[in-house]
Write a protein that holds these residues in place. Structure first.
Motif, PDB file in Angstrom:
ATOM      1  N   ASP A  67       0.863  -1.190   0.000  1.00 21.05           N
ATOM      2  CA  ASP A  67       0.000   0.000   0.000  1.00 21.05           C
ATOM      3  C   ASP A  67       0.897   1.236   0.000  1.00 21.05           C
ATOM      4  N   GLY A  68       1.238   1.707  -1.183  1.00 19.97           N
ATOM      5  CA  GLY A  68       2.168   2.828  -1.277  1.00 19.97           C
ATOM      6  C   GLY A  68       1.649   4.090  -0.625  1.00 19.97           C
ATOM      7  N   LEU A 120      -5.080  15.250  -8.895  1.00 18.83           N
ATOM      8  CA  LEU A 120      -3.841  15.893  -8.465  1.00 18.83           C
ATOM      9  C   LEU A 120      -2.660  15.375  -9.282  1.00 18.83           C
ATOM     10  N   ALA A 121      -2.638  14.074  -9.521  1.00 24.32           N
ATOM     11  CA  ALA A 121      -1.543  13.493 -10.297  1.00 24.32           C
ATOM     12  C   ALA A 121      -1.528  14.041 -11.719  1.00 24.32           C
ATOM     13  N   ALA A 122      -2.704  14.234 -12.302  1.00 21.86           N
ATOM     14  CA  ALA A 122      -2.766  14.791 -13.657  1.00 21.86           C
ATOM     15  C   ALA A 122      -2.239  16.221 -13.676  1.00 21.86           C
ATOM     16  N   ASP A 123      -2.582  17.001 -12.656  1.00 22.70           N
ATOM     17  CA  ASP A 123      -2.079  18.375 -12.548  1.00 22.70           C
ATOM     18  C   ASP A 123      -0.557  18.375 -12.425  1.00 22.70           C
ATOM     19  N   LEU A 124      -0.032  17.465 -11.615  1.00 25.33           N
ATOM     20  CA  LEU A 124       1.417  17.370 -11.449  1.00 25.33           C
ATOM     21  C   LEU A 124       2.099  17.013 -12.762  1.00 25.33           C
ATOM     22  N   ARG A 125       1.579  16.016 -13.458  1.00 31.53           N
ATOM     23  CA  ARG A 125       2.221  15.598 -14.709  1.00 31.53           C
ATOM     24  C   ARG A 125       2.135  16.685 -15.775  1.00 31.53           C
ATOM     25  N   ALA A 126       1.030  17.441 -15.787  1.00 29.98           N
ATOM     26  CA  ALA A 126       0.895  18.518 -16.770  1.00 29.98           C
ATOM     27  C   ALA A 126       1.932  19.610 -16.551  1.00 29.98           C
ATOM     28  N   SER A 127       2.413  19.751 -15.324  1.00 32.37           N
ATOM     29  CA  SER A 127       3.395  20.787 -14.995  1.00 32.37           C
ATOM     30  C   SER A 127       4.809  20.238 -14.881  1.00 32.37           C
ATOM     31  N   PHE A 170      -3.057   4.693  -8.016  1.00 30.75           N
ATOM     32  CA  PHE A 170      -3.727   5.453  -6.955  1.00 30.75           C
ATOM     33  C   PHE A 170      -4.809   6.343  -7.565  1.00 30.75           C
ATOM     34  N   PRO A 171      -5.936   5.757  -7.981  1.00 28.49           N
ATOM     35  CA  PRO A 171      -6.976   6.548  -8.656  1.00 28.49           C
ATOM     36  C   PRO A 171      -7.549   7.653  -7.783  1.00 28.49           C
ATOM     37  N   VAL A 196       4.603  13.675  -2.380  1.00 29.86           N
ATOM     38  CA  VAL A 196       4.095  15.022  -2.643  1.00 29.86           C
ATOM     39  C   VAL A 196       2.592  14.979  -2.869  1.00 29.86           C
ATOM     40  N   LEU A 197       2.120  14.008  -3.636  1.00 34.39           N
ATOM     41  CA  LEU A 197       0.684  13.896  -3.892  1.00 34.39           C
ATOM     42  C   LEU A 197      -0.085  13.589  -2.610  1.00 34.39           C
ATOM     43  N   GLY A 198       0.450  12.683  -1.789  1.00 33.64           N
ATOM     44  CA  GLY A 198      -0.220  12.367  -0.532  1.00 33.64           C
ATOM     45  C   GLY A 198      -0.270  13.558   0.407  1.00 33.64           C
ATOM     46  N   LEU A 199       0.838  14.303   0.486  1.00 32.43           N
ATOM     47  CA  LEU A 199       0.872  15.518   1.304  1.00 32.43           C
ATOM     48  C   LEU A 199      -0.106  16.551   0.777  1.00 32.43           C
ATOM     49  N   TRP A 200      -0.062  16.794  -0.517  1.00 30.82           N
ATOM     50  CA  TRP A 200      -0.940  17.783  -1.147  1.00 30.82           C
ATOM     51  C   TRP A 200      -2.408  17.434  -0.886  1.00 30.82           C
TER      52      TRP A 200
END
Length: 652
Positions: free
Chosen positions: A39-40, A122-129, A116-117, A77-81
């Motif tokens: 469980d990451g 948030l992950a999509a926002d991160l990858r876009a940037s 991690f659906p 970062v995603l988990g914190l955000w």
């Protein structure tokens, strides 16, 4: 700090070679997984978020900064955000600084994030940037600007040494110490201590004895916690050590941060003022832009193209990072590329600069005369550099702040901040001030801005000819010429540009409008590369743009707090003696800042300059290395003046 403190070129980035095991990425080089196969996200929440005391640790904090060693897939970062945005106040701001020596490719990030659906948006926002794989500092804005992520691509000890920050909590998540020992050295632990705020928290999955002892020696009170997913223990702690000196020079010491939500008057509505206002709003301030609204204040189109210089110099690193930052701006049009035709002797130097900056062919590549001619659509006399990410752009129409069409005639410091005297005879008070009015910034600020100059520049608009119609993209050669583009209400070529020093006091408004000498000078430069094109335009009508640009002697902008000139002259009058020892800390004009001196590279430098400015005003992590920040400090020209013996100072 001295130049030899930092390396003369970017350390090459390692390639992250991955093996995938049941959807979990594993480093083929280090033989370790990026997150728990069980469980990451649960591991992130237990080891790191719980380990630093979240969410209570940030609940009452309008600003919170987390440092991370080992960005990896970005899961921490995603988990914190995700946790922060669900529990922090709506007007709070989060900064994250994360170091990664082996950045993953975007496709690998997407594959890892698919596990991690619940973090999907948030992950999509991160990858876009997500930035290019270029060594050094990268500032990203996420969540509408509320979250700032500063990625440091490079070796951990080197990146931390270059960083300026006050970190409230740390995630230490490099691969296991026995597999990646460089992430867990005493040098790294000392840098963590230097960058830590009082009572900063630290959490790590590792329970290794030398990690616990190293952090304790650096000033952290450590304790063991239960581990995750079968791991017996992990570590958490708090920084109880004394503040660690970072070697900063007292005349460049950071000012006290502005309070969150402070009102800020931004004077100047050009690219510097607009970029500053947007970034200040993202940082949680309340900016208002004042601009007289003069139509000729900025050109209709500008060329955004790299200015390559050696990475051993702060100028070269700043210009390179600034271009990459500008390239990432979503409001700019897609890149169409530009061709640069330096002298034949200069091209190998530019190739060397690009290689030492870690740039690949998507940013810069050498081309011979045949390839250059094919790219340009017209025959070129020699080869040069092809910049695929360059673009010819119009000023963005968006404004992330209130825009006031008003002229500011005077500034006065008052108890509440700054009083602006407006052209209609009224006045307004703001808690803070940003000068972004080009060369007029120095005239407005009481005491001036030592070292800021005015230069007159111009662009000529020229009609199509049979030969010029074939030009496919902008070509620079000292000046530059563009293909047909929409300026002046027509489809015209843009030819530019020359510089001429301008004395605002002696020459007044005589800079306005073109004269025949402007066109003649520009055509003389063009004739060296495209003689037929230049000859066809010798009798063209005189149309175009002329304006004043703010410049400095070292060609770097002024970004940061405004020095109290009289206080500096008093405190540092003895610098010319070369005396070592204690000097008083810098004295600044209260809550006054500047972003100017961008010259003709405004669209290349304004976006990174605005991030530097906002970070200085908020006390947030710096988006550039420490030497670059010092090189752009607005007091540098004053300090250079004071270092000279009085008899040699003159009026400069």
């Amino acid at each position: 700090m001295t130049k030899d403190r930092f390396s003369s070129g970017a350390a090459p980035l390692g390639s992250a070679r991955l093996d995938w095991r049941d959807g979990v990425p594993c480093s083929a080089d280090f033989g370790d997984v990026y997150f728990s196969a069980r469980d990451g996200l649960g591991e992130t929440r237990h080891v790191f978020l719980d380990g630093i005391g979240g969410p209570d640790v940030w609940a009452a904090r309008p600003r919170f900064t987390v440092g991370e060693l080992g960005f990896g897939t970005g899961l921490n970062v995603l988990g914190l955000w995700d946790a922060w945005r669900r529990t922090a106040a709506p007007d709070a701001r989060l900064h994250v600084v994360s170091v990664e020596g082996f950045p993953l490719e975007p496709g690998d990030l997407a594959q890892a994030h698919a596990t991690f659906p619940e973090l999907g948006p948030l992950a999509a926002d991160l990858r876009a940037s997500y930035p290019r794989r270029v060594p050094g500092f990268h500032r990203l804005r996420l969540d509408g600007g509320r979250v700032a992520l500063t990625l440091l691509f490079g070796p951990v000890a080197e990146m931390l040494e270059k960083l300026t920050a006050r970190v409230d909590a740390w995630f230490l998540d490099g691969f296991a110490p026995r597999r990646n020992p460089d992430m867990w050295t005493d040098t790294v632990f000392r840098q963590i201590a230097r960058l830590s705020a009082p009572a900063a928290r630290v959490a790590t999955f590792s329970a290794a004895g030398h990690v616990r002892r190293g952090l304790a020696a650096a000033g952290f009170a450590m304790e063991k916690r239960p581990g995750f997913a079968g791991k017996l223990e992990c570590l958490a702690g708090r920084f109880d050590g004394a503040p660690v000196a970072d070697g900063s020079l007292p005349w460049y010491a950071p000012p006290a941060p502005l309070k969150p939500g402070a009102t800020v008057a931004v004077i100047g509505g050009g690219i510097a003022g607009r970029a500053a206002a947007r970034t200040l709003a993202q940082e949680g301030f309340r900016p208002t832009v004042f601009d007289a609204g003069e139509p000729s204040a900025q050109p209709e189109r500008v060329l955004v193209s790299p200015r390559l210089a050696g990475p051993d110099d702060a100028y070269g690193r700043f210009m390179a990072q600034a271009f990459v930052q500008a390239d990432a701006q979503r409001e700019l049009p897609p890149a169409a590329g530009a061709l640069h035709l330096p002298s034949e002797a200069e091209t190998p130097r530019l190739v060397d600069f690009a290689a030492r900056l870690g740039w690949d062919g998507s940013l810069a590549q050498p081309v011979d005369a045949a390839a250059a001619s094919d790219i340009a659509g017209v025959r070129t006399p020699r080869g040069g550099m092809w910049y695929p990410a360059a673009r010819f752009v119009a000023p963005p129409a968006t404004m992330a702040a209130e825009l006031r069409a008003a002229r500011v005639d005077s500034l006065a410091a008052v108890d509440q901040g700054w009083r602006l005297g407006l052209g209609d005879g009224t006045s307004e008070i703001f808690e803070a001030l940003v000068l972004a009015a080009g060369p007029w910034s120095a005239r407005l600020m009481p005491g001036g801005l030592p070292g800021l100059r005015a230069n007159r520049g111009q662009l000529c608009y020229l009609p199509a000819t049979a030969g010029s119609r074939q030009l496919r993209l902008p070509v620079s050669f000292g000046g530059h010429v563009t293909p047909l583009t929409g300026v002046g209400g027509d489809a015209l070529h843009v030819l530019g540009s020359s510089y001429r020093r301008w004395n605002l006091d002696a020459s007044g408004d005589g800079w306005r409008g073109l004269d025949p000498g402007d066109l003649g000078s520009a055509l003389d430069g063009l004739a060296a590369v495209f003689p037929d094109m230049a000859a066809a335009w010798r009798s063209a009508p005189l149309r175009g743009w002329a304006g004043l640009r703010a410049t400095t002697a070292d060609h770097l902008p002024f970004v940061g707090p405004v020095a109290d000139v009289a206080a500096y002259e008093d405190a540092y009058a003895g610098l010319h003696h070369g005396r070592r020892g204690d000097w008083p800390t810098a004295s600044y004009r209260h809550n006054a800042y500047v972003l100017t001196g961008l010259g003709s590279r405004g669209y290349q430098t304004a976006f990174l300059g605005a991030e530097m400015l906002a970070s200085a005003m908020a006390g947030a992590p710096g988006p550039v290395d420490r030497e670059v920040a010092t090189a752009l400090h607005p007091a540098r020209m004053l300090i250079r003046h004071l270092r000279r013996p009085p008899a040699q100072r003159g009026s400069g």
